[in-house]
Design an enzyme around this catalytic site. Structure first.
Site, PDB file in Angstrom:
ATOM      1  N   SER A 234       0.841  -1.199   0.000  1.00 59.83           N
ATOM      2  CA  SER A 234       0.000   0.000   0.000  1.00 59.83           C
ATOM      3  C   SER A 234       0.882   1.257   0.000  1.00 59.83           C
ATOM      4  O   SER A 234       1.713   1.419  -0.891  1.00 59.83           O
ATOM      5  CB  SER A 234      -0.966  -0.039   1.183  1.00 59.83           C
ATOM      6  OG  SER A 234      -1.984   0.924   1.036  1.00 59.83           O
ATOM      7  N   ASP A 341      -8.024  -2.808  -7.448  1.00 66.24           N
ATOM      8  CA  ASP A 341      -7.537  -2.515  -6.099  1.00 66.24           C
ATOM      9  C   ASP A 341      -8.598  -1.763  -5.300  1.00 66.24           C
ATOM     10  O   ASP A 341      -9.108  -0.723  -5.727  1.00 66.24           O
ATOM     11  CB  ASP A 341      -6.262  -1.688  -6.195  1.00 66.24           C
ATOM     12  CG  ASP A 341      -5.593  -1.518  -4.851  1.00 66.24           C
ATOM     13  OD1 ASP A 341      -6.041  -0.635  -4.087  1.00 66.24           O
ATOM     14  OD2 ASP A 341      -4.656  -2.269  -4.544  1.00 66.24           O
ATOM     15  N   HIS A 390      -6.802  -5.750  -1.706  1.00 63.62           N
ATOM     16  CA  HIS A 390      -5.765  -4.750  -1.438  1.00 63.62           C
ATOM     17  C   HIS A 390      -4.711  -5.364  -0.529  1.00 63.62           C
ATOM     18  O   HIS A 390      -5.043  -5.932   0.510  1.00 63.62           O
ATOM     19  CB  HIS A 390      -6.374  -3.508  -0.777  1.00 63.62           C
ATOM     20  CG  HIS A 390      -5.386  -2.397  -0.568  1.00 63.62           C
ATOM     21  ND1 HIS A 390      -4.734  -1.771  -1.613  1.00 63.62           N
ATOM     22  CD2 HIS A 390      -4.927  -1.795   0.567  1.00 63.62           C
ATOM     23  CE1 HIS A 390      -3.930  -0.834  -1.136  1.00 63.62           C
ATOM     24  NE2 HIS A 390      -4.022  -0.830   0.188  1.00 63.62           N
TER      25      HIS A 390
END
Length: 496
Positions: A234, A341, A390
């Site tokens: 991330s 995502d 994610h």
């Protein structure tokens, strides 16, 4: 099965030697003569080692993994018949010696370390966790997510999962590496280089934290490393793209030219696209990606890679988006990115809870997959499944997801081998792909995607239930594909 027999034979041989050692240890009765400890190994600074060690690649036996790992565990456990001591797999907290490099609130930054003294491979992981870009939303973040802005309540130990796991069944290729986890406490996508002042009340030192951790680790064995993999998920994945060359330059400047620095960016390849619905820029969720970064880079005093900065002078915010910064990166980087995502969809104002997705939203989601494919097509090493999710590399299911029949750990192993072979002018290994991207057009059309759960009930959803919730029109899609709707439903059910 040859690999299984080979590993079992090696472990059995070690077991026999271990048993003999135990027998000798207790044969002398209650007061055996103490034995002189062997001298510690010495490391010669002038030693030249041109080879890169590769641990046994357990991905070759993935189909028999459960049975195989049961045998390995049973054999491994019996290697310790003389000791009741539990193996310590945890990473331990180390606060930085340079206390001027801090978290947002001025508390000392730090890292978690699990050493593997027999290995010359190091994995440094950058944690993710969004960011804040002005005094108001940083204050709110400090009240609700203090762990991401302060080290004051960090635990003393941390257990690694996924690519940070020390267990070979969960981490087939990197389990024996030296593991480093750097907690995210700078809220600046690992880019800041600004100390705390009375005016702003917060420090933003993400880029400096990485540099200081690397310097600290040089005194703990990193100076003898062969490979350093800078990984992150991330915001940490974006942090890898921003910092991997800076780490390589730091080590080279300190004289450690033999360390091969590489990057692994997971779920950090964001697009600077237009939102589905434009909204006022109030916080990190409602604000368009470009607008948050434009504001953030000024607030943080953000640092971007020099070559990218020169390309985008005056608009350095461009360097926070993968497809814009990647061409300027010199170090080898492997990109892992879900084609759909969840974090990208969130900042694009696509809401996936409550009512079924509308047709316009469904088209937007499919177009997102197409846009991501287009930006990734020139990335030589990548893994991009058509899933709605994610982050993945620290999940315990990361070994299960496949693209075109290849798992992510296997693809990373192939990448390592290809880099090693390229340095030695060898042909890359056959049947070992490193450029893997799904071609099917909708979320979760890959049957190995992570389990989907209804966000209200927590119940698992099958692919058809999920697609219908997403507004998928079976009749219309079947017509577009030129097939009978019942046949399409059958294909969806089987994950085809």
């Amino acid at each position: 099965m040859t690999a299984i027999r080979m590993v079992s034979s090696v472990l059995l041989l070690v077991l026999m030697q271990s048993g003999a050692l135990c027998a000798r240890r207790f044969r002398g009765g209650r007061n055996p003569q103490p034995r002189r400890a062997p001298p510690p190994p010495t490391y010669r600074a002038d030693r030249v080692d041109t080879t890169e060690s590769f641990p046994l690649d357990f991905t070759a036996v993935e189909e028999n993994m459960d049975n195989f790992m049961t045998q390995v565990k049973n054999l491994a456990q019996s290697l310790y018949p003389c000791s009741a001591q539990k193996l310590d797999y945890d990473m331990k907290l180390n606060l930085l010696e340079n206390t001027s490099v801090t978290c947002n609130d001025g508390s000392p930054a730090g890292y978690y370390l699990k050493e593997s003294r027999g290995s010359r491979r190091w994995l440094i992981f950058l944690e993710g966790g969004w960011y804040c870009f002005n005094k108001e939303n940083c204050d709110s973040r400090y009240e609700t997510m203090r762990r991401l802005m302060s080290s004051s309540k960090w635990p003393q130990t941390k257990t690694g999962t996924g690519i940070l796991s020390p267990l070979p069944e969960e981490n087939p290729h990197w389990w024996n590496a030296n593991m480093v986890f750097i907690p995210y406490c700078s809220s600046d996508v690992w880019s800041g280089a600004t100390a705390k002042t009375e005016q702003n009340g917060y420090a933003f030192m993400g880029s400096l934290i990485i540099q200081e951790v690397v310097k600290d680790l040089l005194n703990k064995g990193l100076d003898n490393a062969k490979v350093l993999l800078l990984a992150g998920s991330s915001a940490g994945g974006t942090g890898v793209l921003l910092n991997v060359d800076r780490v390589a330059e730091l080590l080279e400047g300190l004289g450690h030219t033999g360390i091969q620095v590489r990057g692994l960016s997971d779920s950090g390849w964001f697009l600077d696209n237009k939102q589905y619905h434009c909204t006022d820029c109030v916080d990190t969720v409602s604000c368009a990606p470009t607008e948050t970064i434009k504001r953030g880079i000024k607030y943080w005093g953000g640092v971007v890679p020099e070559r990218c900065r020169q390309t985008h002078q005056g608009e350095e915010w461009n360097c926070f988006f993968g497809y814009r910064v990647f061409p300027s990166i010199k170090s080898p980087v492997f990109v892992v990115q879900w084609l759909f995502d969840e974090a990208q969809l969130t900042v694009d104002n696509i809401q996936l809870t409550g009512q079924p997705v509308q047709e316009g939203q469904w088209r937007y989601i499919q177009n997102l997959g197409i846009e991501l494919r287009n930006t990734l097509k020139d990335v030589p090493a990548m893994f991009a499944p058509a899933c709605l999710s994610h982050e993945v590399i620290t999940r315990n299911y990361w070994i299960d997801v496949q693209v075109k029949g290849t798992s992510l750990p296997r693809a990373l192993h192939c990448w390592d081998r290809s880099l090693h072979d390229n340095r030695n002018n060898k042909a890359p290994p056959k049947g070992c792909p490193v450029h893997l991207i799904d071609s099917c057009p909708w979320p979760h059309c890959n049957p190995t995607c992570p389990t989907i759960r209804d966000q209200f009930t927590g119940q698992e959803m099958n692919v058809i239930q999920f697609l219908m919730h997403m507004g998928f029109d079976v009749q219309k899609m079947a017509q577009q594909q030129g097939m009978d709707p019942s046949k399409l439903l059958g294909m969806l059910s089987s994950g085809s």
